[in-house]
Design a protein around this motif. Sequence first.
Motif, PDB file in Angstrom:
ATOM      1  N   GLU A 128       0.858  -1.204   0.000  1.00 27.26           N
ATOM      2  CA  GLU A 128       0.000   0.000   0.000  1.00 27.26           C
ATOM      3  C   GLU A 128       0.889   1.248   0.000  1.00 27.26           C
ATOM      4  O   GLU A 128       2.013   1.209  -0.457  1.00 27.26           O
ATOM      5  N   ASP A 129       0.409   2.345   0.583  1.00 24.72           N
ATOM      6  CA  ASP A 129       1.232   3.571   0.509  1.00 24.72           C
ATOM      7  C   ASP A 129       2.400   3.499   1.492  1.00 24.72           C
ATOM      8  O   ASP A 129       2.526   2.553   2.265  1.00 24.72           O
ATOM      9  N   ASN A 130       3.250   4.530   1.453  1.00 22.53           N
ATOM     10  CA  ASN A 130       4.531   4.446   2.168  1.00 22.53           C
ATOM     11  C   ASN A 130       4.411   4.270   3.689  1.00 22.53           C
ATOM     12  O   ASN A 130       5.355   3.839   4.323  1.00 22.53           O
ATOM     13  N   LYS A 131       3.236   4.583   4.239  1.00 21.84           N
ATOM     14  CA  LYS A 131       3.079   4.402   5.696  1.00 21.84           C
ATOM     15  C   LYS A 131       3.125   2.922   6.067  1.00 21.84           C
ATOM     16  O   LYS A 131       3.352   2.558   7.221  1.00 21.84           O
ATOM     17  N   LEU A 132       2.881   2.077   5.072  1.00 24.23           N
ATOM     18  CA  LEU A 132       2.822   0.638   5.363  1.00 24.23           C
ATOM     19  C   LEU A 132       4.005  -0.158   4.788  1.00 24.23           C
ATOM     20  O   LEU A 132       4.032  -1.376   4.895  1.00 24.23           O
ATOM     21  N   THR A 133       4.967   0.560   4.203  1.00 22.94           N
ATOM     22  CA  THR A 133       6.082  -0.160   3.576  1.00 22.94           C
ATOM     23  C   THR A 133       6.883  -0.951   4.612  1.00 22.94           C
ATOM     24  O   THR A 133       7.148  -2.149   4.435  1.00 22.94           O
ATOM     25  N   ASP A 134       7.262  -0.284   5.719  1.00 24.92           N
ATOM     26  CA  ASP A 134       8.061  -0.987   6.737  1.00 24.92           C
ATOM     27  C   ASP A 134       7.306  -2.179   7.292  1.00 24.92           C
ATOM     28  O   ASP A 134       7.851  -3.278   7.407  1.00 24.92           O
ATOM     29  N   LEU A 135       6.051  -1.940   7.644  1.00 21.52           N
ATOM     30  CA  LEU A 135       5.253  -3.021   8.239  1.00 21.52           C
ATOM     31  C   LEU A 135       5.176  -4.231   7.294  1.00 21.52           C
ATOM     32  O   LEU A 135       5.354  -5.377   7.716  1.00 21.52           O
ATOM     33  N   SER A 136       4.939  -3.962   6.010  1.00 20.14           N
ATOM     34  CA  SER A 136       4.783  -5.060   5.048  1.00 20.14           C
ATOM     35  C   SER A 136       6.087  -5.840   4.899  1.00 20.14           C
ATOM     36  O   SER A 136       6.096  -7.075   4.927  1.00 20.14           O
ATOM     37  N   ILE A 137       7.187  -5.091   4.768  1.00 17.84           N
ATOM     38  CA  ILE A 137       8.473  -5.774   4.571  1.00 17.84           C
ATOM     39  C   ILE A 137       8.889  -6.526   5.840  1.00 17.84           C
ATOM     40  O   ILE A 137       9.353  -7.663   5.786  1.00 17.84           O
ATOM     41  N   ASN A 138       8.663  -5.903   6.998  1.00 14.39           N
ATOM     42  CA  ASN A 138       9.032  -6.579   8.254  1.00 14.39           C
ATOM     43  C   ASN A 138       8.188  -7.832   8.476  1.00 14.39           C
ATOM     44  O   ASN A 138       8.687  -8.841   8.966  1.00 14.39           O
ATOM     45  N   THR A 139       6.907  -7.747   8.111  1.00 14.44           N
ATOM     46  CA  THR A 139       6.040  -8.924   8.264  1.00 14.44           C
ATOM     47  C   THR A 139       6.596 -10.071   7.416  1.00 14.44           C
ATOM     48  O   THR A 139       6.643 -11.218   7.858  1.00 14.44           O
ATOM     49  N   TYR A 140       7.013  -9.724   6.224  1.00  9.83           N
ATOM     50  CA  TYR A 140       7.587 -10.750   5.343  1.00  9.83           C
ATOM     51  C   TYR A 140       8.849 -11.356   5.970  1.00  9.83           C
ATOM     52  O   TYR A 140       8.980 -12.581   6.071  1.00  9.83           O
TER      53      TYR A 140
END
Length: 298
Positions: A128-140
């Motif tokens: 999604e937008d940049n506010k969720l980039t860290d969360l998405s990558i860290n979840t992975y």
Amino acid sequence: MYYLVNKIIINLIPLLPKFFVKLFANKYVAGVKTSHALKIVSKLNNNGFSCTLDILGEHTADLEESDAITYKYIDILDKIKSNNLDCNISIKPSHIGSDIGSENFNQNIAKLIIKANKNNNFIRIDMEDNKLTDLSINTYKNNNKYKNSLGIVLQAYLMRTKDDLNSLEENSNIRLCKGIYNEDKSIAIKDPQSINTNYIELLKIAFNKDIYVGIATHDKKLIDKALEIIKKNGIDKNKFEFQMLYGVPMDKTTEYLLKNNYKIRIYVPYGRNWYDYSIRRIKENPNISKYIIQNLFK
Ligand code: FDA
């Protein structure tokens, strides 16, 4: 002139009544019900395409709703299995509770990853937008032990993406797209040609790292360049796939890919929250004015 008409129409779309937008949004969305979407997946499978299903929606604010969506995805994973479909699922973190809190989101994504793993299937975390980039990558990264059942998306327009890609382990699994959100120029490349240049650089890095890549684009120039890199470097067909969006017209490039046994996965979104997604797609259609006028007179 044509470009100007397109621009005017794009600016007018949000002002149009929903029932009217639905007339020309329909082609990008595989209906409202799961049963309908599964039929479309089955048809696409029969025509040689793999699929990924996405329930439309984002930024869920209600805890019960985020749990309900999670269970709906679990049900879909079972239906994919029982119907023997070639289909995985794509999920937006904010749809399953990341706006509500990390505990809620982590629980929901864990349920889905475990289910996908048990069913021998796969979950792609949409970006999604940049506010969720860290969360998405860290979840992975945090779910490394389920590596075979999980993948993420990287966006070529973000300046940080090269570092993100370099931080991934070998054999990771990414979808590489240009990026759809309207990000600030301090963090995102704005010039279309420079986005393409970055896309190709990222693709090369991914292949060098033996990362599986979903090459998600309809841009003929990018697809041609990707094929050139694949052929030149002898990249095995089980290390990548092409990915396209449901409803975007297929052309000679798609035909060529199918004929030459390249895997193509169609992203099939469906559900009652069709509006925002369809608007994003309509805005990307270079023939939007012609298309709307055609539908108007149908
Ligand atoms: P571009 O927009 O330049 O389009 C190239 C050509 O394709 C156009 O000239 C036109 O011919 C055709 N085309 C493209 N869109 C069309 C449309 N709607 N109608 C008709 N013709 C069209 N983004 C993101 O930020 N996070 C994500 O998780 C994803 N996930 C994702 C999955 C898949 C499978 C795809 C294909 C794309 C995404 N995206 C995405 C969206 C992506 O970032 C990008 O916005 C779109 O793919 C459009 O970019 P293209 O690369 O297709 O190029």
